[in-house]
Design a protein around this motif. Structure first.
Motif, PDB file in Angstrom:
ATOM      1  N   TRP A   1       0.822  -1.204   0.000  1.00 56.33           N
ATOM      2  CA  TRP A   1       0.000   0.000   0.000  1.00 56.33           C
ATOM      3  C   TRP A   1       0.854   1.252   0.000  1.00 56.33           C
ATOM      4  O   TRP A   1       1.843   1.346   0.724  1.00 56.33           O
ATOM      5  N   GLY A   2       0.454   2.231  -0.809  1.00 48.34           N
ATOM      6  CA  GLY A   2       1.062   3.553  -0.809  1.00 48.34           C
ATOM      7  C   GLY A   2       0.045   4.566  -0.315  1.00 48.34           C
ATOM      8  O   GLY A   2      -1.129   4.250  -0.121  1.00 48.34           O
ATOM      9  N   LYS A   3       0.486   5.804  -0.125  1.00 47.53           N
ATOM     10  CA  LYS A   3      -0.409   6.842   0.384  1.00 47.53           C
ATOM     11  C   LYS A   3      -0.745   7.822  -0.732  1.00 47.53           C
ATOM     12  O   LYS A   3       0.140   8.435  -1.318  1.00 47.53           O
ATOM     13  N   LEU A   4      -2.037   7.966  -1.023  1.00 57.13           N
ATOM     14  CA  LEU A   4      -2.504   8.945  -1.996  1.00 57.13           C
ATOM     15  C   LEU A   4      -2.648  10.313  -1.342  1.00 57.13           C
ATOM     16  O   LEU A   4      -2.359  11.333  -1.943  1.00 57.13           O
ATOM     17  N   GLY A   5      -3.071  10.329  -0.092  1.00 62.55           N
ATOM     18  CA  GLY A   5      -3.249  11.585   0.629  1.00 62.55           C
ATOM     19  C   GLY A   5      -3.625  11.350   2.068  1.00 62.55           C
ATOM     20  O   GLY A   5      -3.968  10.231   2.457  1.00 62.55           O
ATOM     21  N   THR A   6      -3.548  12.409   2.855  1.00 61.93           N
ATOM     22  CA  THR A   6      -3.902  12.376   4.273  1.00 61.93           C
ATOM     23  C   THR A   6      -4.897  13.486   4.557  1.00 61.93           C
ATOM     24  O   THR A   6      -4.737  14.600   4.061  1.00 61.93           O
ATOM     25  N   ILE A   7      -5.913  13.180   5.342  1.00 60.41           N
ATOM     26  CA  ILE A   7      -6.853  14.190   5.800  1.00 60.41           C
ATOM     27  C   ILE A   7      -6.791  14.225   7.325  1.00 60.41           C
ATOM     28  O   ILE A   7      -6.886  13.183   7.974  1.00 60.41           O
ATOM     29  N   THR A   8      -6.622  15.421   7.866  1.00 57.43           N
ATOM     30  CA  THR A   8      -6.566  15.622   9.308  1.00 57.43           C
ATOM     31  C   THR A   8      -7.739  16.503   9.716  1.00 57.43           C
ATOM     32  O   THR A   8      -7.994  17.530   9.084  1.00 57.43           O
ATOM     33  N   LEU A   9      -8.449  16.091  10.748  1.00 58.36           N
ATOM     34  CA  LEU A   9      -9.591  16.851  11.248  1.00 58.36           C
ATOM     35  C   LEU A   9      -9.444  17.168  12.726  1.00 58.36           C
ATOM     36  O   LEU A   9      -8.936  16.352  13.492  1.00 58.36           O
ATOM     37  N   VAL A  10      -9.907  18.354  13.110  1.00 58.37           N
ATOM     38  CA  VAL A  10     -10.167  18.669  14.512  1.00 58.37           C
ATOM     39  C   VAL A  10     -11.628  18.314  14.727  1.00 58.37           C
ATOM     40  O   VAL A  10     -12.505  18.764  13.981  1.00 58.37           O
ATOM     41  N   LEU A  11     -11.891  17.457  15.706  1.00 59.15           N
ATOM     42  CA  LEU A  11     -13.247  16.959  15.944  1.00 59.15           C
ATOM     43  C   LEU A  11     -13.910  17.692  17.099  1.00 59.15           C
ATOM     44  O   LEU A  11     -13.244  18.109  18.049  1.00 59.15           O
ATOM     45  N   GLY A  12     -15.223  17.814  17.018  1.00 57.65           N
ATOM     46  CA  GLY A  12     -16.026  18.396  18.081  1.00 57.65           C
ATOM     47  C   GLY A  12     -17.407  17.767  18.046  1.00 57.65           C
ATOM     48  O   GLY A  12     -17.662  16.836  17.280  1.00 57.65           O
ATOM     49  N   THR A  13     -18.313  18.300  18.838  1.00 58.47           N
ATOM     50  CA  THR A  13     -19.654  17.728  18.896  1.00 58.47           C
ATOM     51  C   THR A  13     -20.477  18.045  17.643  1.00 58.47           C
ATOM     52  O   THR A  13     -21.509  17.426  17.415  1.00 58.47           O
ATOM     53  N   THR A  14     -20.011  18.994  16.842  1.00 55.30           N
ATOM     54  CA  THR A  14     -20.605  19.272  15.535  1.00 55.30           C
ATOM     55  C   THR A  14     -19.736  18.591  14.488  1.00 55.30           C
ATOM     56  O   THR A  14     -18.507  18.632  14.564  1.00 55.30           O
ATOM     57  N   ILE A  15     -20.334  17.959  13.497  1.00 55.19           N
ATOM     58  CA  ILE A  15     -19.578  17.240  12.463  1.00 55.19           C
ATOM     59  C   ILE A  15     -18.679  18.195  11.693  1.00 55.19           C
ATOM     60  O   ILE A  15     -19.120  19.271  11.269  1.00 55.19           O
ATOM     61  N   THR A  16     -17.418  17.806  11.541  1.00 52.80           N
ATOM     62  CA  THR A  16     -16.472  18.541  10.704  1.00 52.80           C
ATOM     63  C   THR A  16     -16.059  17.641   9.549  1.00 52.80           C
ATOM     64  O   THR A  16     -16.165  16.416   9.627  1.00 52.80           O
ATOM     65  N   SER A  17     -15.577  18.259   8.463  1.00 53.24           N
ATOM     66  CA  SER A  17     -15.153  17.449   7.320  1.00 53.24           C
ATOM     67  C   SER A  17     -14.129  18.186   6.483  1.00 53.24           C
ATOM     68  O   SER A  17     -13.987  19.403   6.563  1.00 53.24           O
ATOM     69  N   ASP A  18     -13.413  17.416   5.676  1.00 56.51           N
ATOM     70  CA  ASP A  18     -12.472  17.953   4.697  1.00 56.51           C
ATOM     71  C   ASP A  18     -12.367  16.919   3.585  1.00 56.51           C
ATOM     72  O   ASP A  18     -12.711  15.741   3.775  1.00 56.51           O
ATOM     73  N   SER A  19     -11.878  17.358   2.431  1.00 60.80           N
ATOM     74  CA  SER A  19     -11.835  16.451   1.284  1.00 60.80           C
ATOM     75  C   SER A  19     -10.731  16.843   0.324  1.00 60.80           C
ATOM     76  O   SER A  19     -10.155  17.925   0.432  1.00 60.80           O
ATOM     77  N   PHE A  20     -10.460  15.936  -0.629  1.00 65.26           N
ATOM     78  CA  PHE A  20      -9.581  16.254  -1.747  1.00 65.26           C
ATOM     79  C   PHE A  20      -9.980  15.425  -2.961  1.00 65.26           C
ATOM     80  O   PHE A  20     -10.481  14.312  -2.816  1.00 65.26           O
ATOM     81  N   PRO A  21      -9.763  15.961  -4.167  1.00 69.20           N
ATOM     82  CA  PRO A  21     -10.090  15.235  -5.393  1.00 69.20           C
ATOM     83  C   PRO A  21      -8.863  14.496  -5.924  1.00 69.20           C
ATOM     84  O   PRO A  21      -7.721  14.823  -5.568  1.00 69.20           O
ATOM     85  N   SER A  22      -9.095  13.513  -6.791  1.00 72.12           N
ATOM     86  CA  SER A  22      -7.990  12.803  -7.440  1.00 72.12           C
ATOM     87  C   SER A  22      -8.460  12.177  -8.748  1.00 72.12           C
ATOM     88  O   SER A  22      -9.543  11.610  -8.805  1.00 72.12           O
ATOM     89  N   ASP A  23      -7.628  12.297  -9.758  1.00 64.48           N
ATOM     90  CA  ASP A  23      -7.857  11.591 -11.022  1.00 64.48           C
ATOM     91  C   ASP A  23      -6.875  10.439 -11.177  1.00 64.48           C
ATOM     92  O   ASP A  23      -6.838   9.785 -12.219  1.00 64.48           O
ATOM     93  N   ALA A  24      -6.056  10.194 -10.146  1.00 64.21           N
ATOM     94  CA  ALA A  24      -5.083   9.101 -10.193  1.00 64.21           C
ATOM     95  C   ALA A  24      -5.808   7.763 -10.290  1.00 64.21           C
ATOM     96  O   ALA A  24      -6.820   7.549  -9.630  1.00 64.21           O
TER      97      ALA A  24
END
Length: 107
Positions: free
Chosen positions: A58-81
């Motif tokens: 396995w290789g790494k395509l990307g990493t997503i890091t979130l600060v979590l709280g009682t309200t949902i948080t999110s982040d994203s990234f696109p890829s055509d790989a």
């Protein structure tokens, strides 16, 4: 073309890799969302890729890091790989009742 959604991780609460998925998407977006039941926390999730599902390839395509709280948080990234296999891998997660979901949406 129909848009499809695959959950690479669903309500993950511990450090671990998810199951392997092998969709035939040309374009894709990876979105991580999460929350806690009380207070704050954090999560780091890798989107891993492989052209061979053999253990250890396995290789790494990307990493997503979130600060979590009682309200949902999110982040994203696109890829055509283009890879044969994808999975989510929770590298760290903290906070009371912390959970994360990683989805891959593509066409």
């Amino acid at each position: 073309m129909a848009i499809e959604n695959i959950f690479l991780l669903e309500n993950a609460t511990a450090v671990a890799a998810g199951a392997t998925h092998s969709p035939n998407f040309k374009s894709k977006t990876f979105q991580l969302s999460g929350s806690t039941t009380d207070g704050t926390g954090a999560a780091e999730v890798d989107v891993e890729i492989s052209n061979s599902a053999i253990v250890g390839t396995w290789g790494k395509l990307g990493t997503i890091t979130l600060v979590l709280g009682t309200t949902i948080t999110s982040d994203s990234f696109p890829s055509d790989a283009a890879y044969a296999h994808y999975r989510g891998n929770v590298k760290s997660i903290s906070g009371t009742g912390a959970k994360v979901t990683l989805s891959m949406r593509g066409v």
